[in-house]
Design an enzyme around this catalytic site. Structure first.
Site, PDB file in Angstrom:
ATOM      1  N   LYS A  15      50.984  66.742  62.934  1.00  0.00           N
ATOM      2  CA  LYS A  15      50.720  66.963  64.347  1.00  0.00           C
ATOM      3  C   LYS A  15      51.618  68.084  64.900  1.00  0.00           C
ATOM      4  O   LYS A  15      52.604  68.479  64.257  1.00  0.00           O
ATOM      5  CB  LYS A  15      50.947  65.670  65.118  1.00  0.00           C
ATOM      6  CG  LYS A  15      49.925  64.581  64.786  1.00  0.00           C
ATOM      7  CD  LYS A  15      50.208  63.351  65.624  1.00  0.00           C
ATOM      8  CE  LYS A  15      49.130  62.307  65.479  1.00  0.00           C
ATOM      9  NZ  LYS A  15      49.379  61.161  66.379  1.00  0.00           N
TER      10      LYS A  15
ATOM     11  N   TYR B 174      38.340  62.176  67.574  1.00  0.00           N
ATOM     12  CA  TYR B 174      38.767  61.122  68.487  1.00  0.00           C
ATOM     13  C   TYR B 174      37.592  60.552  69.274  1.00  0.00           C
ATOM     14  O   TYR B 174      37.744  60.134  70.420  1.00  0.00           O
ATOM     15  CB  TYR B 174      39.839  61.649  69.450  1.00  0.00           C
ATOM     16  CG  TYR B 174      41.166  61.924  68.777  1.00  0.00           C
ATOM     17  CD1 TYR B 174      41.956  60.879  68.311  1.00  0.00           C
ATOM     18  CD2 TYR B 174      41.637  63.219  68.620  1.00  0.00           C
ATOM     19  CE1 TYR B 174      43.173  61.116  67.698  1.00  0.00           C
ATOM     20  CE2 TYR B 174      42.862  63.473  68.011  1.00  0.00           C
ATOM     21  CZ  TYR B 174      43.622  62.424  67.557  1.00  0.00           C
ATOM     22  OH  TYR B 174      44.836  62.658  66.954  1.00  0.00           O
TER      23      TYR B 174
ATOM     24  N   ASN C 170      54.159  61.404  66.967  1.00  0.00           N
ATOM     25  CA  ASN C 170      54.648  60.563  65.875  1.00  0.00           C
ATOM     26  C   ASN C 170      54.494  61.230  64.507  1.00  0.00           C
ATOM     27  O   ASN C 170      54.294  60.570  63.509  1.00  0.00           O
ATOM     28  CB  ASN C 170      53.964  59.197  65.911  1.00  0.00           C
ATOM     29  CG  ASN C 170      52.455  59.291  65.769  1.00  0.00           C
ATOM     30  OD1 ASN C 170      51.891  60.360  65.554  1.00  0.00           O
ATOM     31  ND2 ASN C 170      51.794  58.155  65.872  1.00  0.00           N
TER      32      ASN C 170
ATOM     33  N   HIS D  34      49.156  62.053  61.579  1.00  0.00           N
ATOM     34  CA  HIS D  34      48.008  61.150  61.564  1.00  0.00           C
ATOM     35  C   HIS D  34      47.719  60.864  60.100  1.00  0.00           C
ATOM     36  O   HIS D  34      47.836  61.758  59.255  1.00  0.00           O
ATOM     37  CB  HIS D  34      46.781  61.809  62.198  1.00  0.00           C
ATOM     38  CG  HIS D  34      45.499  61.141  61.809  1.00  0.00           C
ATOM     39  ND1 HIS D  34      45.031  60.005  62.438  1.00  0.00           N
ATOM     40  CD2 HIS D  34      44.614  61.421  60.812  1.00  0.00           C
ATOM     41  CE1 HIS D  34      43.906  59.624  61.860  1.00  0.00           C
ATOM     42  NE2 HIS D  34      43.633  60.465  60.870  1.00  0.00           N
TER      43      HIS D  34
ATOM     44  N   GLU E 252      37.054  61.870  57.418  1.00  0.00           N
ATOM     45  CA  GLU E 252      38.047  62.796  57.966  1.00  0.00           C
ATOM     46  C   GLU E 252      38.264  64.000  57.051  1.00  0.00           C
ATOM     47  O   GLU E 252      38.406  65.128  57.532  1.00  0.00           O
ATOM     48  CB  GLU E 252      39.362  62.059  58.228  1.00  0.00           C
ATOM     49  CG  GLU E 252      39.245  61.069  59.364  1.00  0.00           C
ATOM     50  CD  GLU E 252      40.474  60.209  59.575  1.00  0.00           C
ATOM     51  OE1 GLU E 252      41.424  60.269  58.753  1.00  0.00           O
ATOM     52  OE2 GLU E 252      40.501  59.468  60.573  1.00  0.00           O
TER      53      GLU E 252
END
Length: 143
Positions: free
Chosen positions: A11, A51, A118, A121, A132
């Site tokens: 990220k 998403y 965080n 992913h 994905e």
């Protein structure tokens, strides 16, 4: 144990903090094999697809804005039970709850939005990983 391939997205917080190499070495030290890696900017369309389960929520624009702060690094990673093992290495989605020694515990945001900033992913199932990987890699980009 099953041989699997999972998708990891480094990220924008990981990219901005220059943590990609450090985190990638943790994956490689576990014996995982890199089958595909590339840097890309996430378009509105790609983010809406990825998403789709939250794209209609009022907080989605902040997720989209965060994921477009920098390009991301997409990684197709192969190994025995890689999906569950990577998720164990990462720790819980909320970096504030992640134990020291986990990737999110060591590098995730503890002050701001610890569930979004965080580091990575990671796919949560074999079905999600297949979808994905197909979403982020074109034919011939995963070896």
């Amino acid at each position: 144990m099953a041989l699997e391939t999972t998708l990891i997205l480094f990220k924008p917080d990981a990219v901005a903090k220059r943590l990609v190499g450090t985190v990638l070495s943790r994956f490689e030290n576990e014996g995982f094999k890199i089958n595909g890696i590339k840097k890309l900017f996430l378009t509105d369309e790609l983010l809406a697809d990825h998403y789709s389960h939250i794209a209609d929520k009022p907080f989605f624009p902040s997720v989209r804005d965060f994921m477009q702060e920098t390009p991301v690094i997409a990684l197709a990673l192969e190994g025995e039970d890689v999906i569950s093992r990577v998720r164990d290495l990462l720790g819980p989605t909320d970096s504030k709850a992640a134990a020291p020694g986990t990737i999110r515990g060591d590098f995730g945001d503890k002050e701001g939005d610890a569930k979004m900033r965080n580091v990575c992913h990671a796919s949560d199932s074999t079905e999600a990983a297949a979808a994905e990987i197909k979403r982020f890699f074109k034919d011939g980009e995963v070896f």
